[in-house]
Design a protein around this motif. Sequence first.
Motif, mmCIF file in Angstrom:
data_model
loop_
_atom_site.group_PDB
_atom_site.id
_atom_site.type_symbol
_atom_site.label_atom_id
_atom_site.label_comp_id
_atom_site.label_asym_id
_atom_site.label_seq_id
_atom_site.Cartn_x
_atom_site.Cartn_y
_atom_site.Cartn_z
ATOM 1 N N LEU A 94 0.950 -1.272 -0.033
ATOM 2 C CA LEU A 94 0.099 0.056 0.073
ATOM 3 C C LEU A 94 0.674 1.261 -0.231
ATOM 4 O O LEU A 94 0.362 2.212 -0.182
ATOM 5 C CB LEU A 94 -0.869 -0.047 1.213
ATOM 6 C CG LEU A 94 -2.003 -0.847 1.028
ATOM 7 C CD1 LEU A 94 -3.146 -0.681 2.204
ATOM 8 C CD2 LEU A 94 -3.014 -0.613 -0.269
ATOM 9 N N LEU A 95 2.019 1.326 0.320
ATOM 10 C CA LEU A 95 2.862 2.188 0.261
ATOM 11 C C LEU A 95 3.076 2.883 -0.991
ATOM 12 O O LEU A 95 3.384 3.967 -1.267
ATOM 13 C CB LEU A 95 4.442 2.301 1.248
ATOM 14 C CG LEU A 95 4.334 2.385 2.524
ATOM 15 C CD1 LEU A 95 5.764 2.078 3.241
ATOM 16 C CD2 LEU A 95 4.241 3.927 2.708
ATOM 17 N N HIS A 96 2.998 2.013 -1.976
ATOM 18 C CA HIS A 96 3.387 2.265 -3.396
ATOM 19 C C HIS A 96 2.229 2.781 -3.999
ATOM 20 O O HIS A 96 2.366 3.019 -5.158
ATOM 21 C CB HIS A 96 4.041 1.061 -3.991
ATOM 22 C CG HIS A 96 5.209 0.542 -3.460
ATOM 23 N ND1 HIS A 96 6.277 1.021 -3.849
ATOM 24 C CD2 HIS A 96 5.624 -0.131 -2.472
ATOM 25 C CE1 HIS A 96 7.362 0.448 -3.036
ATOM 26 N NE2 HIS A 96 7.030 -0.356 -2.338
ATOM 27 N N TRP A 97 1.258 2.672 -3.439
ATOM 28 C CA TRP A 97 -0.217 2.811 -4.064
ATOM 29 C C TRP A 97 -0.999 3.962 -3.568
ATOM 30 O O TRP A 97 -2.162 4.241 -3.980
ATOM 31 C CB TRP A 97 -1.042 1.526 -4.082
ATOM 32 C CG TRP A 97 -0.606 0.375 -4.961
ATOM 33 C CD1 TRP A 97 0.407 0.538 -5.639
ATOM 34 C CD2 TRP A 97 -0.910 -0.823 -4.705
ATOM 35 N NE1 TRP A 97 0.531 -0.846 -6.314
ATOM 36 C CE2 TRP A 97 -0.128 -1.572 -5.700
ATOM 37 C CE3 TRP A 97 -1.970 -1.677 -4.098
ATOM 38 C CZ2 TRP A 97 -0.282 -3.173 -5.790
ATOM 39 C CZ3 TRP A 97 -1.895 -2.878 -4.168
ATOM 40 C CH2 TRP A 97 -1.407 -3.794 -4.967
ATOM 41 N N THR A 98 -0.477 4.520 -2.364
ATOM 42 C CA THR A 98 -1.173 5.732 -1.917
ATOM 43 C C THR A 98 -0.435 7.139 -2.026
ATOM 44 O O THR A 98 0.817 7.037 -2.258
ATOM 45 C CB THR A 98 -1.349 5.143 -0.375
ATOM 46 O OG1 THR A 98 -0.380 4.866 0.217
ATOM 47 C CG2 THR A 98 -2.619 4.229 -0.239
ATOM 48 N N GLU A 99 -0.928 8.010 -1.509
ATOM 49 C CA GLU A 99 -0.235 9.162 -1.703
ATOM 50 C C GLU A 99 0.798 9.484 -0.598
ATOM 51 O O GLU A 99 1.492 10.572 -0.889
ATOM 52 C CB GLU A 99 -1.480 10.449 -1.579
ATOM 53 C CG GLU A 99 -2.530 10.423 -2.551
ATOM 54 C CD GLU A 99 -3.623 11.548 -2.174
ATOM 55 O OE1 GLU A 99 -3.298 12.264 -1.390
ATOM 56 O OE2 GLU A 99 -4.551 11.732 -3.031
ATOM 57 N N GLY A 100 0.913 8.838 0.192
ATOM 58 C CA GLY A 100 1.902 8.885 1.155
ATOM 59 C C GLY A 100 1.839 8.091 2.310
ATOM 60 O O GLY A 100 0.787 7.398 2.511
ATOM 61 N N PRO A 101 2.830 8.264 3.446
ATOM 62 C CA PRO A 101 2.474 7.192 4.645
ATOM 63 C C PRO A 101 1.228 7.537 5.352
ATOM 64 O O PRO A 101 0.618 6.485 6.022
ATOM 65 C CB PRO A 101 3.862 7.668 5.303
ATOM 66 C CG PRO A 101 4.327 8.939 4.870
ATOM 67 C CD PRO A 101 3.903 8.978 3.651
ATOM 68 N N ASP A 102 0.784 8.800 5.546
ATOM 69 C CA ASP A 102 -0.553 8.922 6.116
ATOM 70 C C ASP A 102 -1.696 8.347 5.628
ATOM 71 O O ASP A 102 -2.557 7.483 6.004
ATOM 72 C CB ASP A 102 -0.684 10.513 6.253
ATOM 73 C CG ASP A 102 0.377 11.311 7.208
ATOM 74 O OD1 ASP A 102 0.576 10.832 8.303
ATOM 75 O OD2 ASP A 102 1.041 12.090 6.425
#
Length: 793
Positions: free
Chosen positions: A385-393
């Motif tokens: 999911l880190l690679h598919w979302t806008e950032g860590p938050d």
Amino acid sequence: MFCLPDDLGERCRPLGGTEPARHGEFVLYWMHSACRAHENPALDTALLVSRAVDLPVLVYHALAETYPYASDRHHTFILEGARDVQAEMATRNIEYVFHLVRPGHRAPFLRMLAERAAVVVTEDMPVEPLRGWTERLAKITPAPVFAVDTACVVPMALTKRAYDRAFAFRKATEGLRTERLTRPYNDLQPVHSCSPRAALPFEPVDLQTVSIRDLVASCAIDHSVGPVPHTRGGTNAGYERWHAFRDQRLKRYARDRNDALRPNAVSRMSAYLHFGQVSPFRLAREANKLGGDGAAKFLDELLIWRELSYAWCFHRRDHSDLTALPKWAIETLNEHRGDARAEHFSWEKLARARTGEPLWDAAQQSLVIHGELHNNVRMTWGKALLHWTEGPDDCWQKLVDLNHRYALDGRDPNSYGGLLWCLGLFDRPFSPPTSVTGHVRARSLSGHARRLDVDAYAEWTSRPAIAKPPTIAVVGAGLAGLVCARVLQDHGLNVSLIDKGRAPGGRMSRRRAEPFAFDHGAQYFTARKPVFRRYIESWRSDGIIDVWHGKTVTIGPDGLRPLDSKDERYVGIPGMNALARHLAADLEIHLGTEVSGLIPAEAGWRIDAPNMAESKRADLVLLATPPRQAASLLSRAPTLADRLSGVDMHPCWAVMLGFDERLDLPFDAAKVSEGPLAWLARNSSKPMREGAESWVLHADPGWSRSQLELEADDVLPHIKRAFSELTGVSIAPTFAKAHRWRYALASQPLGEACLFDEDLQLGVCGDWCLAGRVEAAFHSGMALAGRVLGSLG
């Protein structure tokens, strides 16, 4: 503090004072996360305190509608567990009462009972919202509140700090663990019966006689997440699963536990441990007694990794926030916050396993359908999911949502520990840093796929949660039918839709007449409930809907006034039918097919549709049509048909007008309080409507009914004249068309979200069940899907 033996005293934390409240009537044990009547330190603490104050124990167990991610899945599992507790408490002669929050049964009963208690005892669960609820209760009740650790062999309060590495926790707690691992557990017996003074402010639910599925259906919760038939809640089911694992597979656990194609190689006990339906002390004792490499590895998972997370949450109140990560992890994730992402998937695409990555989608299907995820796959699933979302938050929010919403073991300390591990917790930095993840340990989907037969895994996870799933036909492809079919299909069931129209959507339709376009049915929709708002946000991010900022007014006897509404108005883009097309995208739909009858077959129903290429049979038929049309198909179900007879639908004449030039009117939409018209809308003011000036006029329900049988062309002059008189604008449209919606709006809704006859395998849903709104159709379709899912197994 009361004099407790060491094995209970070390587990008990006073929250505030310790002196019993004067004039208390009983010792109240508020049960919420140790849902068992055996090997329960909180229960035993309450029993010992009751002896000291010479008062009976009252066990209060309740289930709210407002806990995070409340759904049919979690509710059913909890209620099945409570049923076992109720029976076990009865055999021990301990007063146990269960309350289910639902319409007509909502009040602060816990506070009422706590105000009458001499002492309150509860479990020590170090995650929100339970920690906050317990602390608030301690502040407002005159009775002292004691929180008891019922979950860990090594009590959380005996740990020194929040350890960030498993090896450090293992070493620091070794002596404490060894001393307690083989300690026998002896349940205490009550010495009092609850006195008549303990009159209750509610009627307890007798879980031995009621229908759990009916109770769940009555609650205002998320009905799109169905129960898991092969994982029933409760002490009995929990120990049955444990005994099978202990006796048949525990010896091979160390060797087989990482093979996701052998799901029963692991214990699958996490849900039962999460809700405290089985005793972790018993599991630890029995595994330790068996011995061997498998038992040693199992105990390492149970007593080190699991209790590490509990102790960590106990010492870290920010367990649900990224600030809880190690400093190095926060720094490296922030450094790579701006790195390019391969994809940006919306919540809905993730939740429905539509990323196109076979391994990840298979893992997500395991969560959605089966409520569990093999731990070895969970780590890869989470890191992706880190690679598919806008950032860590954004990644963290989606990790928590997807896990807690679908996993039966979600929302406990072990969940937070496992999810935060994906972002660096309980781990060390790795070099060299990589894009997006930085120094956080990488775990790629492609690498995992090389050591797992992904096709075989996907076949396993996509199977329905029952051995013989029914075939389901949904008649009516409006919004309610689409949502109902979609929820059922997402749970792995075989669903087909049948609709007489040329396209799905019903009143969420769009008509084009170049250069004009008209939303001549539903004009817009709002979102008032959290479940619908979640989808709204996702649909907006995917560009399926947007906010309509047109100026809206009311027109009445005193003239034109701004419409006072705080609700944002949403529309599909580029037309209202965009949402229907989206919902229908991966469903089997038979359009242009009118169903004329339902005929009982040897098993289920034969669907009579003269223009269907071949006869269709279904085990279960769901009708998402206007009530009169549904009633005509329910001749074999007179009870259902009778319920529909009282629902009257207002008709509506809709008129579409197109103009060469923009009309000089000071508004884009208007609600009209008098006259033949009820609604006016400048359709071209909605987002992404690139055609010429277009207006949609809806006639008043009363006028529409009085003129229902007019020809469409005969309606036009009446409505055009009314529009001109109302606005003072002389009009000469270059396009004019009228459309009759015979069943537009329920004058008196049914008052229930849906109807379902489990014996006949028939159900009905539609916006007319609740209110004439798009959101009502959404919730009605979802509710009927929930009834079907609850009936399986």
